[in-house]
Design an enzyme around this catalytic site. Sequence first.
Site, mmCIF file in Angstrom:
data_model
loop_
_atom_site.group_PDB
_atom_site.id
_atom_site.type_symbol
_atom_site.label_atom_id
_atom_site.label_comp_id
_atom_site.label_asym_id
_atom_site.label_seq_id
_atom_site.Cartn_x
_atom_site.Cartn_y
_atom_site.Cartn_z
ATOM 1 N N ASN A 62 0.834 -1.208 0.000
ATOM 2 C CA ASN A 62 0.000 0.000 0.000
ATOM 3 C C ASN A 62 0.866 1.254 0.000
ATOM 4 O OD1 ASN A 62 0.496 -0.936 2.685
ATOM 5 N ND2 ASN A 62 -1.099 0.387 3.503
ATOM 6 N N GLU A 64 0.397 5.240 0.596
ATOM 7 C CA GLU A 64 -0.512 6.281 1.088
ATOM 8 C C GLU A 64 -0.060 7.655 0.622
ATOM 9 O OE1 GLU A 64 -1.020 5.581 5.309
ATOM 10 O OE2 GLU A 64 -2.142 3.731 4.898
ATOM 11 N N CYS A 73 -4.248 0.630 -2.291
ATOM 12 C CA CYS A 73 -4.074 -0.646 -1.587
ATOM 13 C C CYS A 73 -2.983 -1.503 -2.245
ATOM 14 C CB CYS A 73 -5.360 -1.455 -1.640
ATOM 15 S SG CYS A 73 -6.714 -0.795 -0.687
ATOM 16 N N GLU A 75 -3.048 -4.681 -2.906
ATOM 17 C CA GLU A 75 -3.530 -5.643 -3.898
ATOM 18 C C GLU A 75 -3.619 -5.008 -5.279
ATOM 19 O OE1 GLU A 75 -4.753 -4.953 -0.944
ATOM 20 O OE2 GLU A 75 -5.783 -6.640 -0.018
ATOM 21 N N CYS A 112 -10.120 -5.411 0.534
ATOM 22 C CA CYS A 112 -11.251 -4.484 0.618
ATOM 23 C C CYS A 112 -12.155 -4.655 -0.615
ATOM 24 C CB CYS A 112 -10.756 -3.045 0.727
ATOM 25 S SG CYS A 112 -10.237 -2.344 -0.850
ATOM 26 N N CYS A 115 -10.690 -3.712 -4.042
ATOM 27 C CA CYS A 115 -9.689 -4.675 -4.542
ATOM 28 C C CYS A 115 -10.381 -5.949 -5.033
ATOM 29 C CB CYS A 115 -8.667 -4.986 -3.458
ATOM 30 S SG CYS A 115 -7.557 -3.601 -3.141
#
Length: 160
Positions: A62, A64, A73, A75, A112, A115
């Site tokens: 990830n 940010e 993310c 993934e 999530c 994803c």
Amino acid sequence: MEKFNITANFTVFNSNKELPKQDQELLLKAIEARKNAYAPYSNFSVGASLLLENGTIILGNNQENAAYPSGMCAERVAIWNAASQHPKLKILKIFISASSSKKLVDQPVSPCGACRQTLVEYEINQSKNIEIYFTGETGKIIKSNTIKDLLPLTFDNSLL
Ligand code: THU
């Protein structure tokens, strides 16, 4: 009116040692990727490793951003990394590992919703299931044989 049920199937591994050797290595790669996550705002690090059909392993973590929604993310970083470099190769497996510097993540962390939606697109396009393995920093590993078990009643391009 009628009702219907949806069944989803999962396998639970108690530790990395219960996985076949190649999968143990893939999980270690996801952990390695997780350690390079850029997560200064949430302190929640996620790493992902993908196995492609030719044996290539692609990593992601990830990333940010001070403008929070601009982050991404692990993934999707990994999937898009694979799709951009190897658009013709099928994705066989994805391993996901999550940890936090604020508390011990000792339960499996599943991908999530966004994803899951992204994974569905690639699984359908390649006409081959993608195995998904997810875990925390310690504890059990959950495996799903297809993203459809994590995202039933899928919205996909057949509807457009
Ligand atoms: N995160 C992931 O990388 N993957 C998920 O499936 C869930 C959340 C990241 C996004 C954000 O950087 C941090 O974890 C906290 O939500």
